[in-house]
Design a protein around this motif. Structure first.
Motif, PDB file in Angstrom:
ATOM      1  N   GLY A   1       0.998  -1.107   0.035  1.00 15.14           N
ATOM      2  CA  GLY A   1      -0.083   0.142  -0.656  1.00 15.14           C
ATOM      3  C   GLY A   1       0.852   1.523   0.286  1.00 15.14           C
ATOM      4  O   GLY A   1       0.347   2.004  -0.149  1.00 15.14           O
ATOM      5  N   HIS A   2       1.847   0.848   0.282  1.00 16.00           N
ATOM      6  CA  HIS A   2       3.128   2.446   0.212  1.00 16.00           C
ATOM      7  C   HIS A   2       2.384   3.033  -1.353  1.00 16.00           C
ATOM      8  O   HIS A   2       3.365   4.257  -1.622  1.00 16.00           O
ATOM      9  CB  HIS A   2       4.520   1.559   0.575  1.00 16.00           C
ATOM     10  N   LEU A   3       2.604   2.054  -2.179  1.00 20.12           N
ATOM     11  CA  LEU A   3       2.558   2.832  -3.729  1.00 20.12           C
ATOM     12  C   LEU A   3       1.085   4.252  -3.173  1.00 20.12           C
ATOM     13  O   LEU A   3       1.939   5.098  -4.437  1.00 20.12           O
ATOM     14  CB  LEU A   3       1.874   1.830  -4.537  1.00 20.12           C
ATOM     15  N   ALA A   4      -0.015   4.390  -2.156  1.00 19.54           N
ATOM     16  CA  ALA A   4      -0.865   5.347  -2.467  1.00 19.54           C
ATOM     17  C   ALA A   4       0.483   6.506  -2.052  1.00 19.54           C
ATOM     18  O   ALA A   4      -0.237   7.851  -2.361  1.00 19.54           O
ATOM     19  CB  ALA A   4      -1.679   4.968  -0.976  1.00 19.54           C
ATOM     20  N   THR A   5       0.979   6.536  -1.234  1.00 23.89           N
ATOM     21  CA  THR A   5       1.640   7.415  -0.792  1.00 23.89           C
ATOM     22  C   THR A   5       2.326   8.305  -2.466  1.00 23.89           C
ATOM     23  O   THR A   5       3.013   8.944  -2.117  1.00 23.89           O
ATOM     24  CB  THR A   5       3.060   7.448  -0.124  1.00 23.89           C
ATOM     25  N   PHE A   6       3.128   7.771  -3.014  1.00 17.51           N
ATOM     26  CA  PHE A   6       3.594   7.953  -4.997  1.00 17.51           C
ATOM     27  C   PHE A   6       2.253   8.694  -5.753  1.00 17.51           C
ATOM     28  O   PHE A   6       2.839  10.162  -6.093  1.00 17.51           O
ATOM     29  CB  PHE A   6       3.815   7.064  -5.667  1.00 17.51           C
TER      30      PHE A   6
ATOM     31  N   GLN B   1      -9.263   9.965  -3.386  1.00 13.31           N
ATOM     32  CA  GLN B   1      -9.282   9.767  -1.785  1.00 13.31           C
ATOM     33  C   GLN B   1      -8.506   8.425  -1.816  1.00 13.31           C
ATOM     34  O   GLN B   1      -8.560   7.688  -3.037  1.00 13.31           O
ATOM     35  CB  GLN B   1     -11.077  10.111  -1.834  1.00 13.31           C
ATOM     36  N   LEU B   2      -7.829   8.942  -0.762  1.00 12.76           N
ATOM     37  CA  LEU B   2      -6.471   7.398  -0.760  1.00 12.76           C
ATOM     38  C   LEU B   2      -5.881   7.093   0.764  1.00 12.76           C
ATOM     39  O   LEU B   2      -6.531   7.961   1.940  1.00 12.76           O
ATOM     40  CB  LEU B   2      -5.281   7.703  -1.524  1.00 12.76           C
ATOM     41  N   LYS B   3      -5.876   5.389   0.930  1.00 13.90           N
ATOM     42  CA  LYS B   3      -5.601   5.924   2.366  1.00 13.90           C
ATOM     43  C   LYS B   3      -3.526   5.022   2.098  1.00 13.90           C
ATOM     44  O   LYS B   3      -3.400   4.698   1.032  1.00 13.90           O
ATOM     45  CB  LYS B   3      -6.318   4.383   2.786  1.00 13.90           C
ATOM     46  N   LEU B   4      -4.008   6.184   3.143  1.00 14.67           N
ATOM     47  CA  LEU B   4      -1.833   6.059   3.195  1.00 14.67           C
ATOM     48  C   LEU B   4      -1.208   5.119   4.231  1.00 14.67           C
ATOM     49  O   LEU B   4      -1.937   4.597   5.875  1.00 14.67           O
ATOM     50  CB  LEU B   4      -1.442   7.313   3.369  1.00 14.67           C
ATOM     51  N   PRO B   5      -0.445   4.181   4.456  1.00 15.10           N
ATOM     52  CA  PRO B   5      -0.323   3.003   5.541  1.00 15.10           C
ATOM     53  C   PRO B   5       1.082   4.576   6.465  1.00 15.10           C
ATOM     54  O   PRO B   5       1.447   4.764   5.939  1.00 15.10           O
ATOM     55  CB  PRO B   5       0.901   2.115   4.962  1.00 15.10           C
TER      56      PRO B   5
ATOM     57  N   ALA C   1      -4.323   6.502   7.961  1.00 11.54           N
ATOM     58  CA  ALA C   1      -4.434   7.157   7.125  1.00 11.54           C
ATOM     59  C   ALA C   1      -4.516   8.261   6.055  1.00 11.54           C
ATOM     60  O   ALA C   1      -5.100   7.139   5.001  1.00 11.54           O
ATOM     61  CB  ALA C   1      -3.223   8.782   7.862  1.00 11.54           C
ATOM     62  N   TYR C   2      -5.584   9.188   6.552  1.00 11.23           N
ATOM     63  CA  TYR C   2      -6.618   8.696   4.906  1.00 11.23           C
ATOM     64  C   TYR C   2      -6.517  10.575   4.207  1.00 11.23           C
ATOM     65  O   TYR C   2      -5.988  11.370   5.086  1.00 11.23           O
ATOM     66  CB  TYR C   2      -8.579   9.780   4.978  1.00 11.23           C
TER      67      TYR C   2
ATOM     68  N   GLY D   1      -4.748  21.576  -2.581  1.00  9.19           N
ATOM     69  CA  GLY D   1      -3.404  20.785  -1.852  1.00  9.19           C
ATOM     70  C   GLY D   1      -4.530  19.891  -1.167  1.00  9.19           C
ATOM     71  O   GLY D   1      -5.388  19.480  -2.077  1.00  9.19           O
ATOM     72  N   GLY D   2      -3.882  19.346  -0.121  1.00  6.99           N
ATOM     73  CA  GLY D   2      -4.977  18.122   0.032  1.00  6.99           C
ATOM     74  C   GLY D   2      -4.545  17.756   1.726  1.00  6.99           C
ATOM     75  O   GLY D   2      -4.011  18.655   2.519  1.00  6.99           O
ATOM     76  N   THR D   3      -5.308  17.252   2.274  1.00  5.05           N
ATOM     77  CA  THR D   3      -5.770  16.972   3.531  1.00  5.05           C
ATOM     78  C   THR D   3      -5.082  15.527   4.600  1.00  5.05           C
ATOM     79  O   THR D   3      -5.423  14.428   3.753  1.00  5.05           O
ATOM     80  CB  THR D   3      -6.768  17.617   5.189  1.00  5.05           C
ATOM     81  N   ILE D   4      -3.827  15.257   5.018  1.00  2.00           N
ATOM     82  CA  ILE D   4      -3.843  14.193   5.467  1.00  2.00           C
ATOM     83  C   ILE D   4      -4.688  14.138   7.022  1.00  2.00           C
ATOM     84  O   ILE D   4      -4.000  14.684   8.139  1.00  2.00           O
ATOM     85  CB  ILE D   4      -2.464  13.287   5.785  1.00  2.00           C
ATOM     86  N   ALA D   5      -5.599  12.643   6.956  1.00  8.66           N
ATOM     87  CA  ALA D   5      -6.140  12.977   8.539  1.00  8.66           C
ATOM     88  C   ALA D   5      -6.419  11.580   9.142  1.00  8.66           C
ATOM     89  O   ALA D   5      -6.759  10.856   8.232  1.00  8.66           O
ATOM     90  CB  ALA D   5      -7.124  13.276   8.251  1.00  8.66           C
ATOM     91  N   SER D   6      -6.017  10.710  10.316  1.00  6.32           N
ATOM     92  CA  SER D   6      -6.332  10.108  11.184  1.00  6.32           C
ATOM     93  C   SER D   6      -7.044  10.065  12.503  1.00  6.32           C
ATOM     94  O   SER D   6      -6.500  10.742  13.477  1.00  6.32           O
ATOM     95  CB  SER D   6      -5.599   9.296  11.387  1.00  6.32           C
ATOM     96  N   GLY D   7      -8.070  10.143  12.683  1.00  3.34           N
ATOM     97  CA  GLY D   7      -8.422   9.993  14.156  1.00  3.34           C
ATOM     98  C   GLY D   7      -8.240  11.269  14.001  1.00  3.34           C
ATOM     99  O   GLY D   7      -9.589  12.219  13.599  1.00  3.34           O
TER     100      GLY D   7
END
Length: 474
Positions: free
Chosen positions: A125-130, A143-147, A172-173, A180-186
């Motif tokens: 799933g690290h592909l999602a970071t690229f 929208q993606l899930k990041l490990p 994280a989502y 831009g973008g947002t990374i969030a979890s909880g």
């Protein structure tokens, strides 16, 4: 994602191209073509990962890969160059081959292996970071899930997020739009601008930007990332250490000096490095005074390196590893060694351990480049620098001459392989015809003779005939 590659059905090197590379003659165009071939290799690896994830067909791995690939495809349609740069990154190539290997040995059908499956899912799933970086650069809505790996989210080329203790341990989502973008979890959240820089984050979040060093001299520039924490490149490091701001300054100072040498006295090499090299993976020395330099064909564009003692050593190390990179790319396009041939171990003049002849070819080409470096350097600098350069040239040119003699009659070389080493030998003969102080030759002969004698004693081989015919089973 076919358009992300060079656009050709097959990457090829004409005999003239192969001879130019074998002779140490590089052009930006030729190195660019090698880089394009490495991009195509990484794209093929990505497709192989995608198909293997589909074959496994469980735990959502296929869904993660498909989501990331869709984002990359959309980004590639609008900015193919940006996606090509991401997919040519050395950490991408290493991610792809590691993921493919892991998927093909998947523990999913084995009872009691759930933790391994969770790790596998995060690795692949690290592909999602690229993809997230591609979305930011193309201002794409996605929208993606990041490990989250060991409490950290790595964003290639941008930096890393250390998430608050007690947060979701796995994912994280990521949501992005044209701003831009947002990374969030909880309970935590990080906002990123379209440039990839954070605009705001909570007090509990630690953001570490990517470390970069740059140099420009004689109209030629180079920009390198210092990859001290990438989850895949860090696996290559035998003695890892964290990069501090002070160490970044040291790397910057050494690079500035080395780049001055390279652009002034070794323009050909500098042109190739500016096109091919993108990252340094810093390592500590295993022992004091024993520097580490290495490359991996799967992480093309990166050099594993301990901080060189001076700018001249830095320039030599980059020259050495550049030649490894070139030959690795050549071997991805043209078969130089017949894999079906038995690959005996033999003496390598630059190693204390026995080496297969396939590795001897790689080493020969790298030290061929080093010999040329020291020959050119022998015409520059102070008297002490010139003396050092003459001794190093005499030593390494003799090393390469001995290694090529070992390879010349090896049945494992293809016709292209024989052509390659023949051109190297021709160019080396021209280099050896250059006048060098006799005392430098005498010193080099003594050093080389002592190394060979020590190697023969260590491996209990008594003479040259034994060295050629004895099989070392170690």
């Amino acid at each position: 994602m076919k358009e992300a590659s060079s656009g050709a059905d097959f990457h090829q090197l004409a005999p003239a191209d192969l001879m130019a590379l074998a002779g140490g003659h590089y052009t930006e165009s030729l190195i660019h073509r090698l880089r394009a071939a490495e991009l195509s290799k990484n794209v093929l690896l990505l497709e192989a990962v995608r198909r293997e994830a589909i074959r496994i067909g469980s735990d959502g791995i296929g869904t993660i890969i498909d989501s990331a690939c869709e984002v990359l495809r959309t980004a590639q349609a609008s900015r193919p160059g940006a996606v090509a740069r991401l997919l040519t990154l050395p950490n991408f190539g290493l991610w792809a081959v590691e993921s493919l290997t892991r998927l093909r040995t998947s523990p999913q059908q084995q009872p009691g292996k759930q933790r391994d499956v969770t790790v596998l899912k995060a690795d692949v799933g690290h592909l999602a970071t690229f993809a997230a970086v591609a979305a930011l650069r193309t201002q794409q809505h996605c929208q993606l899930k990041l490990p989250i790996r060991d409490g950290v989210i790595h964003l290639p080329t941008l930096g890393r997020v250390t998430v608050p203790v007690g947060s979701s341990p796995s994912w994280a989502y990521f949501v992005s739009d044209s701003h831009g973008g947002t990374i969030a979890s909880g309970s935590w959240k990080l906002h990123l601008l379209a440039t990839g820089s954070p605009s705001a984050w909570g007090a509990m979040i630690d953001w570490t930007p990517a470390h970069n060093v740059t140099a420009k001299s004689h109209g030629l520039a180079i920009r390198l990332s210092l990859e001290d924490s990438d989850p895949f490149l860090s696996q290559l490091i035998p003695a890892p250490y964290a990069i501090s701001p002070e160490l970044v300054k040291e790397w910057q100072e050494r690079l500035t000096g080395a780049w001055e040498f390279l652009t002034h006295y070794h323009r050909n090499i500098a042109l190739g490095l500016a096109e091919a090299l993108t990252a340094i993976v810093p390592s500590a020395e295993l022992e004091h005074g024993q520097p580490i330099t290495a490359t991996s064909g799967w992480a093309w564009g990166a050099v594993l390196l301990s901080l060189p003692s001076d700018k001249l050593s830095f320039a030599e190390a980059l020259t050495h590893e550049f030649h490894h990179m070139v030959l690795a790319a050549v071997e991805d396009i043209i078969t130089l060694i017949n894999s079906a041939t038995h690959d005996d171990l033999c003496y390598a003049p630059w190693r204390d351990d026995p080496r297969p002849r396939s590795a001897l070819l790689q080493g020969s080409y790298a030290f061929f480049g080093v010999a040329g470096f020291w020959l050119r350097q022998s015409y520059a600098g102070s008297s002490a620098d010139k003396q050092r350069a003459e001794i190093e040239f005499a030593r390494r040119s003799q090393n390469v001459s001995d290694a090529l003699a070992e390879l010349r009659n090896w049945a494992g070389l293809t016709d292209a392989g024989h052509l390659f080493i023949s051109k190297m030998a021709d160019q080396l003969a021209k280099m050896l015809a250059e006048p060098v102080n006799p005392s430098a030759h005498a010193t080099a002969r003594q050093v080389n003779s002592e190394h060979r004698a020590r190697w023969l004693r260590t491996h209990e081989i008594r003479d040259d005939a034994d060295l050629v015919h004895h099989r070392l089973d170690i």
